[in-house]
Write a protein that holds these residues in place. Structure first.
Motif, PDB file in Angstrom:
ATOM      1  N   THR A 140     -52.628   2.812 -27.076  1.00 29.83           N
ATOM      2  CA  THR A 140     -53.938   3.405 -27.363  1.00 29.83           C
ATOM      3  C   THR A 140     -53.954   4.821 -26.813  1.00 29.83           C
ATOM      4  N   ASN A 141     -53.785   5.784 -27.714  1.00 24.13           N
ATOM      5  CA  ASN A 141     -53.722   7.215 -27.379  1.00 24.13           C
ATOM      6  C   ASN A 141     -52.774   7.503 -26.204  1.00 24.13           C
ATOM      7  N   PRO A 142     -51.514   7.045 -26.315  1.00 21.91           N
ATOM      8  CA  PRO A 142     -50.563   7.309 -25.226  1.00 21.91           C
ATOM      9  C   PRO A 142     -50.186   8.788 -25.169  1.00 21.91           C
ATOM     10  N   SER A 143     -49.687   9.223 -24.031  1.00 19.42           N
ATOM     11  CA  SER A 143     -49.266  10.619 -23.873  1.00 19.42           C
ATOM     12  C   SER A 143     -47.954  10.854 -24.626  1.00 19.42           C
ATOM     13  N   SER A 144     -47.693  12.092 -24.946  1.00 19.72           N
ATOM     14  CA  SER A 144     -46.439  12.429 -25.632  1.00 19.72           C
ATOM     15  C   SER A 144     -45.242  12.119 -24.737  1.00 19.72           C
ATOM     16  N   ASP A 145     -45.391  12.301 -23.429  1.00 15.87           N
ATOM     17  CA  ASP A 145     -44.298  11.990 -22.505  1.00 15.87           C
ATOM     18  C   ASP A 145     -43.939  10.508 -22.561  1.00 15.87           C
ATOM     19  N   PHE A 146     -44.960   9.662 -22.633  1.00 14.07           N
ATOM     20  CA  PHE A 146     -44.728   8.220 -22.726  1.00 14.07           C
ATOM     21  C   PHE A 146     -43.965   7.887 -24.003  1.00 14.07           C
ATOM     22  N   THR A 158     -31.279  10.062 -31.774  1.00 12.99           N
ATOM     23  CA  THR A 158     -30.396  11.063 -31.150  1.00 12.99           C
ATOM     24  C   THR A 158     -31.118  12.288 -30.607  1.00 12.99           C
ATOM     25  N   GLY A 159     -32.345  12.494 -31.012  1.00  7.99           N
ATOM     26  CA  GLY A 159     -33.092  13.657 -30.539  1.00  7.99           C
ATOM     27  C   GLY A 159     -34.582  13.456 -30.704  1.00  7.99           C
ATOM     28  N   VAL A 160     -35.362  14.060 -29.798  1.00  6.63           N
ATOM     29  CA  VAL A 160     -36.819  13.903 -29.813  1.00  6.63           C
ATOM     30  C   VAL A 160     -37.473  15.241 -29.486  1.00  6.63           C
ATOM     31  N   GLU A 161     -38.559  15.554 -30.210  1.00 12.56           N
ATOM     32  CA  GLU A 161     -39.267  16.801 -29.925  1.00 12.56           C
ATOM     33  C   GLU A 161     -40.745  16.658 -30.284  1.00 12.56           C
ATOM     34  N   ALA A 162     -41.618  17.052 -29.351  1.00 11.29           N
ATOM     35  CA  ALA A 162     -43.062  16.995 -29.588  1.00 11.29           C
ATOM     36  C   ALA A 162     -43.557  18.327 -30.126  1.00 11.29           C
ATOM     37  N   TYR A 179     -54.208  14.340 -34.913  1.00 13.37           N
ATOM     38  CA  TYR A 179     -53.505  13.620 -33.850  1.00 13.37           C
ATOM     39  C   TYR A 179     -53.575  14.365 -32.524  1.00 13.37           C
ATOM     40  N   THR A 180     -53.489  13.598 -31.445  1.00  8.17           N
ATOM     41  CA  THR A 180     -53.487  14.174 -30.096  1.00  8.17           C
ATOM     42  C   THR A 180     -52.068  14.570 -29.685  1.00  8.17           C
ATOM     43  N   SER A 181     -51.093  13.984 -30.365  1.00  6.99           N
ATOM     44  CA  SER A 181     -49.697  14.380 -30.188  1.00  6.99           C
ATOM     45  C   SER A 181     -48.900  13.899 -31.395  1.00  6.99           C
ATOM     46  N   ALA A 182     -47.808  14.590 -31.654  1.00  5.68           N
ATOM     47  CA  ALA A 182     -46.922  14.208 -32.753  1.00  5.68           C
ATOM     48  C   ALA A 182     -45.494  14.453 -32.288  1.00  5.68           C
ATOM     49  N   ILE A 183     -44.687  13.420 -32.360  1.00  7.35           N
ATOM     50  CA  ILE A 183     -43.315  13.514 -31.866  1.00  7.35           C
ATOM     51  C   ILE A 183     -42.351  13.214 -33.003  1.00  7.35           C
ATOM     52  N   TYR A 184     -41.505  14.169 -33.331  1.00 10.74           N
ATOM     53  CA  TYR A 184     -40.473  13.981 -34.350  1.00 10.74           C
ATOM     54  C   TYR A 184     -39.192  13.512 -33.672  1.00 10.74           C
ATOM     55  N   PHE A 185     -38.383  12.772 -34.423  1.00  8.85           N
ATOM     56  CA  PHE A 185     -37.102  12.325 -33.871  1.00  8.85           C
ATOM     57  C   PHE A 185     -36.038  12.248 -34.964  1.00  8.85           C
ATOM     58  N   LYS A 264     -39.470  -1.765 -36.062  1.00  6.79           N
ATOM     59  CA  LYS A 264     -39.587  -2.869 -35.098  1.00  6.79           C
ATOM     60  C   LYS A 264     -39.070  -2.454 -33.718  1.00  6.79           C
ATOM     61  N   LYS A 265     -37.958  -1.732 -33.692  1.00  9.33           N
ATOM     62  CA  LYS A 265     -37.407  -1.276 -32.412  1.00  9.33           C
ATOM     63  C   LYS A 265     -38.380  -0.337 -31.703  1.00  9.33           C
ATOM     64  N   ILE A 266     -39.025   0.517 -32.480  1.00  8.83           N
ATOM     65  CA  ILE A 266     -39.989   1.457 -31.903  1.00  8.83           C
ATOM     66  C   ILE A 266     -41.206   0.714 -31.360  1.00  8.83           C
ATOM     67  N   VAL A 267     -41.739  -0.240 -32.151  1.00  5.96           N
ATOM     68  CA  VAL A 267     -42.887  -1.031 -31.709  1.00  5.96           C
ATOM     69  C   VAL A 267     -42.551  -1.792 -30.434  1.00  5.96           C
ATOM     70  N   ASP A 268     -41.378  -2.433 -30.434  1.00  2.00           N
ATOM     71  CA  ASP A 268     -40.962  -3.212 -29.257  1.00  2.00           C
ATOM     72  C   ASP A 268     -40.843  -2.324 -28.019  1.00  2.00           C
ATOM     73  N   SER A 269     -40.327  -1.119 -28.204  1.00  2.00           N
ATOM     74  CA  SER A 269     -40.154  -0.206 -27.083  1.00  2.00           C
ATOM     75  C   SER A 269     -41.498   0.299 -26.571  1.00  2.00           C
ATOM     76  N   LEU A 270     -42.384   0.672 -27.501  1.00  2.00           N
ATOM     77  CA  LEU A 270     -43.699   1.196 -27.118  1.00  2.00           C
ATOM     78  C   LEU A 270     -44.556   0.149 -26.398  1.00  2.00           C
ATOM     79  N   THR A 271     -44.378  -1.119 -26.770  1.00  2.00           N
ATOM     80  CA  THR A 271     -45.237  -2.180 -26.236  1.00  2.00           C
ATOM     81  C   THR A 271     -44.564  -3.032 -25.157  1.00  2.00           C
TER      82      THR A 271
END
Length: 273
Positions: A140-146, A158-162, A179-185, A264-271
């Motif tokens: 719920t509205n997590p920070s970009s760092d998280f 292989t790479g991540v950038e906000a 959005y409050t943050s957007a992270i490309y990968f 699924k991997k992203i959901v599992d990691s985020l939660t």
């Protein structure tokens, strides 16, 4: 004359004693025994009810907080298990007035009262519901760092950038409804060569993106908008799925299976708690 009066008095006394004894043994004693049997029969049930009721109250308290679970089915399941447990609980009545009714109440008692299955199912449903609430808080509205930290834990990424306000391709960062943050990968499973000076310039085609919104409604609105481009050839924006207040997007260059697995991997990691 006095002797007759004495004999009569004695008869009266004996009759009175007889009536008293008859009343005691015929009415008072059986009634007291029935009361004692009633209390003895219902005592273990009261104790079992008390134990089950404690879990029931915990479940009711959790449901009344109005905290949102990530998986709504956990709430529905808890509610169903709760109602079943309440229905299965043996009601302890007030002790009847008549001795015959007391004995009937004892006779009508179930031979065994076992709430072990109710307690087991209720505890599991409650645990799953609370866990889902905690998972929802993470997305719920997590920070970009998280989000960045969680994405980096996935082997194929292989790479991540906000984005910042100066390089945001959509110009939506921190704007009303945006959005409050957007992270490309980038993801190693994307085999196509994607042009761009950096991860943001390459866009979602190089792997994907996570857009974070303030509310589930805003995230769902964005997801609905993206649905308009599903199967639109060059305009296909890839897969997209709402998780909490996040919209998880994966590259259109991935196969459908790869998109599902990566999401699924992203959901599992985020939660992950």
């Amino acid at each position: 004359m006095k002797k007759r009066i004495t004999i009569f008095s004695m008869i009266v006394v004996f009759v009175g004693i007889g009536i008293g004894l008859g009343y005691y043994f015929g009415i008072v004693k059986p009634h007291q025994e029935a009361v004692d049997n009633f209390n003895s029969a219902y005592k273990p049930i009261k104790e079992k009810n008390k134990s089950l009721d404690k879990i029931i109250q915990d479940a009711e308290k959790s449901l009344k907080t109005n905290e949102l679970p990530l998986d709504n089915s956990t709430k529905a399941n808890l509610d169903n298990v709760l109602k079943q447990s309440q229905n299965d609980m043996v009601i302890v009545p007030k002790i009847p007035t008549k001795t015959s009714d007391i004995n009937k109440s004892i006779k009508d008692l179930p031979k065994t009262v076992d709430y072990s299955d109710n307690q087991k199912e209720l505890k599991l449903a409650l645990s799953n519901f609370k866990e889902s609430i905690n998972k929802n808080k993470l997305v719920t509205n997590p920070s970009s760092d998280f989000v960045i930290k969680k994405l980096k834990s996935i082997p194929t990424i292989t790479g991540v950038e906000a984005v910042t306000e100066s390089n945001d391709p959509n110009g939506s960062l921190n704007k009303p409804g945006g959005y409050t943050s957007a992270i490309y990968f980038t993801d190693s499973e994307v085999q196509d060569q994607i042009d761009g000076s950096d991860i943001i310039a390459k866009g979602t085609d190089a792997g994907g993106q996570i857009e974070v919104y303030k509310s589930p409604e805003e995230a769902q609105k964005r997801n609905t908008y993206l649905s308009a481009f599903d199967g639109a050839g060059l305009f296909n924006s890839g897969s997209h799925e709402v998780c909490g207040t996040c919209v998880i997007r994966t590259s259109s260059k991935l196969t459908a299976t790869q998109q599902k697995e990566l999401t699924k991997k992203i959901v599992d990691s985020l939660t992950q708690l």
